[in-house]
Design a protein around this motif. Structure first.
Motif, PDB file in Angstrom:
ATOM      1  N   ALA A 251      36.587 -48.559  41.681  1.00  0.00           N
ATOM      2  CA  ALA A 251      35.392 -48.032  42.532  1.00  0.00           C
ATOM      3  C   ALA A 251      34.375 -49.178  42.460  1.00  0.00           C
ATOM      4  CB  ALA A 251      35.000 -46.783  41.971  1.00  0.00           C
ATOM      5  N   SER A 252      34.152 -49.884  41.415  1.00  0.00           N
ATOM      6  CA  SER A 252      33.512 -50.881  41.323  1.00  0.00           C
ATOM      7  C   SER A 252      33.636 -52.069  42.205  1.00  0.00           C
ATOM      8  CB  SER A 252      33.108 -51.419  39.615  1.00  0.00           C
ATOM      9  OG  SER A 252      32.474 -52.528  39.274  1.00  0.00           O
ATOM     10  N   TYR A 253      35.096 -52.585  42.026  1.00  0.00           N
ATOM     11  CA  TYR A 253      35.411 -53.545  43.073  1.00  0.00           C
ATOM     12  C   TYR A 253      35.406 -53.222  44.425  1.00  0.00           C
ATOM     13  CZ  TYR A 253      38.639 -56.750  45.121  1.00  0.00           C
ATOM     14  OH  TYR A 253      39.262 -57.741  46.076  1.00  0.00           O
ATOM     15  N   LEU A 254      35.572 -52.231  44.869  1.00  0.00           N
ATOM     16  CA  LEU A 254      35.354 -51.928  46.289  1.00  0.00           C
ATOM     17  C   LEU A 254      34.052 -51.706  46.571  1.00  0.00           C
ATOM     18  CD1 LEU A 254      36.684 -50.910  48.848  1.00  0.00           C
ATOM     19  CD2 LEU A 254      36.342 -48.363  48.001  1.00  0.00           C
ATOM     20  N   ASN A 255      32.994 -51.381  45.861  1.00  0.00           N
ATOM     21  CA  ASN A 255      31.569 -51.289  46.152  1.00  0.00           C
ATOM     22  C   ASN A 255      31.282 -52.945  46.195  1.00  0.00           C
ATOM     23  OD1 ASN A 255      31.062 -48.664  46.424  1.00  0.00           O
ATOM     24  ND2 ASN A 255      30.875 -48.367  44.137  1.00  0.00           N
ATOM     25  N   LYS A 256      31.550 -53.481  45.293  1.00  0.00           N
ATOM     26  CA  LYS A 256      31.080 -54.940  45.378  1.00  0.00           C
ATOM     27  C   LYS A 256      31.683 -55.660  46.745  1.00  0.00           C
ATOM     28  CE  LYS A 256      29.047 -55.060  41.562  1.00  0.00           C
ATOM     29  NZ  LYS A 256      27.336 -55.401  41.594  1.00  0.00           N
ATOM     30  N   SER A 257      33.017 -55.327  46.983  1.00  0.00           N
ATOM     31  CA  SER A 257      33.501 -55.831  48.189  1.00  0.00           C
ATOM     32  C   SER A 257      32.797 -55.513  49.597  1.00  0.00           C
ATOM     33  CB  SER A 257      34.907 -55.394  48.390  1.00  0.00           C
ATOM     34  OG  SER A 257      35.556 -55.821  47.142  1.00  0.00           O
ATOM     35  N   VAL A 258      32.361 -54.010  49.563  1.00  0.00           N
ATOM     36  CA  VAL A 258      31.639 -53.517  50.610  1.00  0.00           C
ATOM     37  C   VAL A 258      30.277 -54.277  50.908  1.00  0.00           C
ATOM     38  CG1 VAL A 258      30.600 -51.641  51.763  1.00  0.00           C
ATOM     39  CG2 VAL A 258      32.759 -51.487  50.697  1.00  0.00           C
ATOM     40  N   ALA A 259      29.824 -54.620  49.698  1.00  0.00           N
ATOM     41  CA  ALA A 259      28.550 -55.201  49.792  1.00  0.00           C
ATOM     42  C   ALA A 259      28.803 -56.730  50.528  1.00  0.00           C
ATOM     43  CB  ALA A 259      27.831 -55.445  48.273  1.00  0.00           C
ATOM     44  N   VAL A 260      29.840 -57.307  50.494  1.00  0.00           N
ATOM     45  CA  VAL A 260      30.065 -58.725  51.124  1.00  0.00           C
ATOM     46  C   VAL A 260      30.359 -58.437  52.402  1.00  0.00           C
ATOM     47  CG1 VAL A 260      31.443 -60.698  50.809  1.00  0.00           C
ATOM     48  CG2 VAL A 260      30.435 -59.760  48.767  1.00  0.00           C
ATOM     49  N   PHE A 261      31.435 -57.407  52.479  1.00  0.00           N
ATOM     50  CA  PHE A 261      32.043 -57.157  54.071  1.00  0.00           C
ATOM     51  C   PHE A 261      31.552 -56.034  54.625  1.00  0.00           C
ATOM     52  CE2 PHE A 261      35.324 -59.447  51.251  1.00  0.00           C
ATOM     53  CZ  PHE A 261      35.195 -60.531  51.916  1.00  0.00           C
ATOM     54  N   ALA A 262      30.526 -55.945  55.282  1.00  0.00           N
ATOM     55  CA  ALA A 262      29.883 -54.657  55.689  1.00  0.00           C
ATOM     56  C   ALA A 262      30.686 -53.876  56.562  1.00  0.00           C
ATOM     57  CB  ALA A 262      28.530 -55.004  56.633  1.00  0.00           C
ATOM     58  N   SER A 263      31.717 -54.668  57.185  1.00  0.00           N
ATOM     59  CA  SER A 263      32.448 -53.904  58.414  1.00  0.00           C
ATOM     60  C   SER A 263      33.870 -52.948  57.276  1.00  0.00           C
ATOM     61  CB  SER A 263      33.173 -54.671  59.276  1.00  0.00           C
ATOM     62  OG  SER A 263      33.958 -55.670  58.639  1.00  0.00           O
ATOM     63  N   LEU A 264      33.720 -53.416  56.129  1.00  0.00           N
ATOM     64  CA  LEU A 264      34.786 -52.699  55.253  1.00  0.00           C
ATOM     65  C   LEU A 264      34.479 -51.505  55.016  1.00  0.00           C
ATOM     66  CD1 LEU A 264      37.506 -53.223  53.588  1.00  0.00           C
ATOM     67  CD2 LEU A 264      35.990 -54.048  51.785  1.00  0.00           C
ATOM     68  N   PHE A 280      37.844 -40.966  45.085  1.00  0.00           N
ATOM     69  CA  PHE A 280      36.523 -41.314  44.647  1.00  0.00           C
ATOM     70  C   PHE A 280      35.620 -41.548  46.290  1.00  0.00           C
ATOM     71  CE2 PHE A 280      36.855 -45.829  45.577  1.00  0.00           C
ATOM     72  CZ  PHE A 280      37.932 -46.153  44.864  1.00  0.00           C
ATOM     73  N   SER A 281      34.425 -41.560  46.236  1.00  0.00           N
ATOM     74  CA  SER A 281      33.400 -42.080  47.292  1.00  0.00           C
ATOM     75  C   SER A 281      32.622 -43.420  46.682  1.00  0.00           C
ATOM     76  CB  SER A 281      32.500 -41.003  47.601  1.00  0.00           C
ATOM     77  OG  SER A 281      31.543 -40.672  46.586  1.00  0.00           O
ATOM     78  N   PHE A 282      32.603 -44.314  47.694  1.00  0.00           N
ATOM     79  CA  PHE A 282      31.764 -45.379  47.270  1.00  0.00           C
ATOM     80  C   PHE A 282      30.606 -45.631  47.810  1.00  0.00           C
ATOM     81  CE2 PHE A 282      34.469 -46.305  50.867  1.00  0.00           C
ATOM     82  CZ  PHE A 282      33.716 -47.265  51.670  1.00  0.00           C
ATOM     83  N   SER A 283      29.632 -46.139  47.385  1.00  0.00           N
ATOM     84  CA  SER A 283      28.291 -46.498  47.849  1.00  0.00           C
ATOM     85  C   SER A 283      28.278 -47.527  48.714  1.00  0.00           C
ATOM     86  CB  SER A 283      27.290 -46.839  46.640  1.00  0.00           C
ATOM     87  OG  SER A 283      27.765 -47.867  46.090  1.00  0.00           O
ATOM     88  N   ARG A 284      27.282 -47.337  49.688  1.00  0.00           N
ATOM     89  CA  ARG A 284      26.993 -48.234  50.789  1.00  0.00           C
ATOM     90  C   ARG A 284      25.877 -49.295  50.219  1.00  0.00           C
ATOM     91  NH1 ARG A 284      27.183 -45.197  56.515  1.00  0.00           N
ATOM     92  NH2 ARG A 284      29.192 -44.452  56.343  1.00  0.00           N
TER      93      ARG A 284
END
Length: 285
Positions: A251-264, A280-284
């Motif tokens: 979850a932490s890795y995905l959230n950090k990735s979404v912060a860099v790649f908005a379209s993800l 799990f759900s991840f934050s935007r």
């Protein structure tokens, strides 16, 4: 005898007054022209300079934010994924170079040629590496005819050829066979981040998440440029972490990735396999 001073006539005084009024009118005209043209132009120039300065400041701030978020993502990757030592990379490069150089012997249908390839491998590699090399050779021998058949021609194989044939096996759910082809693809081109990502996915699907973590770590460390591939690697790596029971890390890795790649974000939300494995759900951000 004193000469009397000449007194301007009334007409001359009127003329002088008119000339002075004309001069005053001209000054008023230029002042008005300045107010109507020069001042707005100056104000426009000031406004443009202010806009450009603010825009540059915003762009600099955005670039700083992206750099900061990318740095945070790299830190997570260093924390969650595996790095290879220089010696390990050199050993893998030697194996790849040997297989590429002797591919014709390795994949030959001639028993004599195959024996020659095995003898060469034993002569080149240390006892600690030879079993791994022979295993890779065996995998190549099993997948080589299928790859040639899938490509429609028996031309010299490439990493792309094995990736294509591997994907055909993935589509029909034959992950063991697909893994053999992706393994060969990574041997033929160790710098192919996509091949490593495919290999990682099939290793996860056949129930080898530890091996999958090693493969996806290699794909991450190769730093693919293509955005679509970056998205696939992130999602695949997240699923692999979840398969290892590391849900919080995933979850932490995905959230950090979404912060860099908005379209993800939208892609991840519609990935059914991700939801099935991770729950799990991840934050935007």
């Amino acid at each position: 005898m004193n000469t009397p001073a000449l007194v301007p006539s009334l007409e001359e005084r009127k003329l002088a007054i008119e000339i002075e009024k004309l001069a005053l009118a001209r000054r008023s005209f230029y002042i008005d022209l300045l107010a109507k043209i020069a001042l707005p132009a100056a104000l426009a120039a000031i406004a443009w300079a202010t806009y450009a300065t603010n825009t540059k400041a915003v762009e600099d701030r955005m670039a700083f934010d992206v750099d900061a978020k990318t740095t945070e993502l790299r830190q997570k990757e260093d924390e969650f994924f595996l790095k290879k030592s220089d010696s390990a990379r050199n050993r893998e490069s030697m194996k790849a170079a040997f297989i590429q150089t002797n591919f014709a012997l390795i994949s030959s249908s001639s028993e004599e040629a195959r024996k020659q390839a095995d003898i060469l491998a034993r002569a080149v590699f240390s006892p600690s590496d030879i079993q791994d090399v022979l295993l890779k050779i065996a995998q190549i021998r099993e997948s080589a005819p299928r790859a040639a058949e899938a490509s429609g021609a028996y031309a010299a194989p490439s990493s792309d050829t094995y990736k294509a044939s591997g994907m055909q096996f993935v589509k029909v759910g034959k992950f063991d066979q697909a893994l053999q082809h992706f393994e060969t693809a990574t041997l033929l081109n160790p710098s192919d981040a996509e091949a490593w990502n495919f290999k990682a996915y099939t290793e996860m699907r056949v129930g080898s998440p530890e091996a999958a973590l090693k493969s996806v770590s290699t794909s991450i460390l190769l730093r693919p440029i293509d955005v679509t591939l970056q998205h696939k690697v992130v999602l695949n790596a997240t699923k692999i972490l979840c398969s290892l029971g590391r849900i919080e890390d995933a979850a932490s890795y995905l959230n950090k990735s979404v912060a860099v790649f908005a379209s993800l974000s939208a892609i991840a939300q519609h990935d059914g396999e991700l939801q099935q494995r991770c729950h799990f759900s991840f934050s935007r951000q």
